[in-house]
Write a protein that holds these residues in place. Structure first.
Motif, PDB file in Angstrom:
ATOM      1  N   ASN A 119      45.993  49.678  33.800  1.00  0.00           N
ATOM      2  CA  ASN A 119      44.850  50.222  34.538  1.00  0.00           C
ATOM      3  C   ASN A 119      43.534  49.907  33.833  1.00  0.00           C
ATOM      4  O   ASN A 119      42.524  49.616  34.490  1.00  0.00           O
ATOM      5  CB  ASN A 119      45.011  51.732  34.697  1.00  0.00           C
ATOM      6  CG  ASN A 119      46.132  52.112  35.650  1.00  0.00           C
ATOM      7  OD1 ASN A 119      46.471  51.334  36.556  1.00  0.00           O
ATOM      8  ND2 ASN A 119      46.723  53.283  35.457  1.00  0.00           N
ATOM      9  N   LYS A 168      42.659  46.363  34.601  1.00  0.00           N
ATOM     10  CA  LYS A 168      42.167  46.219  35.975  1.00  0.00           C
ATOM     11  C   LYS A 168      40.721  46.693  36.088  1.00  0.00           C
ATOM     12  O   LYS A 168      39.892  46.046  36.752  1.00  0.00           O
ATOM     13  CB  LYS A 168      43.054  47.027  36.930  1.00  0.00           C
ATOM     14  CG  LYS A 168      44.410  46.396  37.194  1.00  0.00           C
ATOM     15  CD  LYS A 168      45.202  47.233  38.184  1.00  0.00           C
ATOM     16  CE  LYS A 168      46.546  46.577  38.504  1.00  0.00           C
ATOM     17  NZ  LYS A 168      47.348  47.368  39.480  1.00  0.00           N
ATOM     18  N   LYS A 218      37.477  44.437  37.042  1.00  0.00           N
ATOM     19  CA  LYS A 218      36.631  44.812  38.171  1.00  0.00           C
ATOM     20  C   LYS A 218      35.161  44.886  37.760  1.00  0.00           C
ATOM     21  O   LYS A 218      34.261  44.501  38.524  1.00  0.00           O
ATOM     22  CB  LYS A 218      37.107  46.152  38.721  1.00  0.00           C
ATOM     23  CG  LYS A 218      36.383  46.605  39.969  1.00  0.00           C
ATOM     24  CD  LYS A 218      36.971  47.931  40.471  1.00  0.00           C
ATOM     25  CE  LYS A 218      36.222  48.409  41.712  1.00  0.00           C
ATOM     26  NZ  LYS A 218      36.776  49.703  42.194  1.00  0.00           N
ATOM     27  N   GLU A 270      44.101  37.966  36.130  1.00  0.00           N
ATOM     28  CA  GLU A 270      44.977  38.514  37.165  1.00  0.00           C
ATOM     29  C   GLU A 270      46.433  38.141  36.896  1.00  0.00           C
ATOM     30  O   GLU A 270      47.348  38.955  37.100  1.00  0.00           O
ATOM     31  CB  GLU A 270      44.538  38.011  38.542  1.00  0.00           C
ATOM     32  CG  GLU A 270      43.239  38.641  39.028  1.00  0.00           C
ATOM     33  CD  GLU A 270      42.794  38.054  40.363  1.00  0.00           C
ATOM     34  OE1 GLU A 270      43.361  37.006  40.765  1.00  0.00           O
ATOM     35  OE2 GLU A 270      41.891  38.633  41.000  1.00  0.00           O
ATOM     36  N   ILE A 311      47.656  40.424  34.163  1.00  0.00           N
ATOM     37  CA  ILE A 311      47.921  41.783  34.663  1.00  0.00           C
ATOM     38  C   ILE A 311      49.233  41.827  35.435  1.00  0.00           C
ATOM     39  O   ILE A 311      50.038  42.759  35.291  1.00  0.00           O
ATOM     40  CB  ILE A 311      46.744  42.262  35.533  1.00  0.00           C
ATOM     41  CG1 ILE A 311      45.500  42.506  34.661  1.00  0.00           C
ATOM     42  CG2 ILE A 311      47.108  43.534  36.293  1.00  0.00           C
ATOM     43  CD1 ILE A 311      44.245  42.784  35.439  1.00  0.00           C
ATOM     44  N   GLU A 335      52.513  44.060  34.607  1.00  0.00           N
ATOM     45  CA  GLU A 335      53.086  44.968  35.597  1.00  0.00           C
ATOM     46  C   GLU A 335      54.572  44.699  35.795  1.00  0.00           C
ATOM     47  O   GLU A 335      55.391  45.640  35.860  1.00  0.00           O
ATOM     48  CB  GLU A 335      52.352  44.824  36.935  1.00  0.00           C
ATOM     49  CG  GLU A 335      50.976  45.469  36.950  1.00  0.00           C
ATOM     50  CD  GLU A 335      50.281  45.276  38.283  1.00  0.00           C
ATOM     51  OE1 GLU A 335      50.688  44.353  39.034  1.00  0.00           O
ATOM     52  OE2 GLU A 335      49.362  46.049  38.586  1.00  0.00           O
TER      53      GLU A 335
END
Length: 344
Positions: free
Chosen positions: A68, A71, A75, A90, A93, A97
């Motif tokens: 998180n 992310k 952002k 990305e 990430i 995940e």
């Protein structure tokens, strides 16, 4: 699968009933979850496993928090990054995940470490339970014994057919037998015979319960008497100690705290002539002979005098408490009357 099992079960009952032709079918059941929760070894191992599972959960939460944060950082910085850097982050990430999901599945999945270790933990105890159930079924002529916590749906089960406590007793006996001497083993066997008889005869269980309650009440009464005797003995010792201190103080020419407190009322009742003369201390000075000894009083008379003085002090204290209570009561009545008058 469940329907097939129920069908086979019903077919077996019908076949057994038709073959027996009048023989009573005995059915019992156990609750495996209840048995496991009441086995000390299983509870300890389960507690350790839960601590391990909690550690795995914390690791999963740490991985989620890290993802998180990445992310949120992406952002916030997306407008300043090139397309290649955005795709690279990305991809990182997504990789994290996937790694987190794989770890979660490995630890908490249907075939994960938690489920496998739970099964391995319960397996030895389940084997002991199955052996104990077989022994009970053979000894007491049970035709069927079911597990209430299994996939078999039991819409109703009468408690008197539950043999879980009997199974638990057998497991505990097996564990205790390994640590008992020959004499203790005989006592344990006698106790087991009584328990078995109680299982066979419910009325005997009620009688045994009544006997246990009477025994507990008798033991409590004995304990209360012992405490009462101990309190009386302590009170006697304190009184004897106080008298001994008083005698020692008189011999040494000093006055104890009790004598000092009792000398105050005596000083207030002195004659006017004494009050008019030069003031002297009422307690004897070191080296002087106490007043009681000067008057030739015996020890019994001294104790009697001391008793009377204490009695007088207690009586005055009681009167003072009663007066304070009476004053408080009158004040409360006056306050109540005042409140009623104000309300009217």
């Amino acid at each position: 699968m469940r329907k097939q099992f129920l069908f086979i079960f019903l077919a077996l009952i019908v076949a057994n009933t038709s073959q027996a032709q009048g023989k009573t079918t005995r059915i019992g059941y156990i609750d495996m979850e209840y048995i496991l929760e009441n086995v000390s070894d299983y509870k300890e191992a389960k507690s350790q496993l839960e601590q391990k599972a909690q550690k795995w959960k914390q690791e999963v939460e740490a991985k989620k928090l890290n993802i998180n944060n990445l992310k949120e950082s992406l952002k916030a910085e997306k407008a300043l990054l090139t397309k290649e850097l955005i795709e690279e982050r990305e991809t990182e990430i997504k990789f994290l995940e996937q790694e987190m999901m794989d770890y979660q599945q490995k630890q908490f999945g249907s075939d994960g470490n938690l489920m496998r270790q739970k099964a391995a933990l319960a397996k030895p105890i389940q084997d002991q339970v199955f052996t104990a159930v077989q022994d009970i079924a053979e000894a007491k002529n049970y035709d069927f014994v079911f597990d209430k916590s299994s996939d078999l749906t039991m819409l109703f089960s009468n408690k008197r057919f539950d043999i879980s406590d009997q199974v638990l007793r057998i497991l505990n006996r097996t564990e205790k037998r390994e640590q008992l001497t020959k004499k203790q083993l005989k006592e344990q066997e006698a106790k087991e015979n009584i328990e078995n008889a109680i299982d066979e005869n419910p009325a005997m269980a009620d009688r045994q319960k009544a006997l246990d309650e009477k025994r507990a009440a008798r033991e409590k009464l004995i304990q209360d008497r012992k405490l009462e005797q101990e309190a009386k003995r302590k009170e006697y010792e304190d009184r004897r100690k106080a008298l001994q201190e008083e005698r020692d103080a008189k011999k040494n020419g000093t006055v104890s705290g009790t004598a000092t407190s009792t000398a105050v009322p005596a000083a207030t009742t002195a004659s006017p002539a004494a009050n008019g003369s030069t003031a002297k201390t009422t307690s004897p000075v070191a080296g002087e002979t106490p007043a009681a000894e000067q008057s030739g009083m015996t020890k019994a008379e001294e104790r009697q005098l001391l008793y009377e003085q204490r009695k007088k002090e207690l009586e005055e204290r009681r009167k003072k408490i009663l007066e304070e209570r009476e004053a408080a009561k009158k004040a409360k009545e006056a306050e109540t009357q005042k409140t009623n008058t104000t309300n009217n």
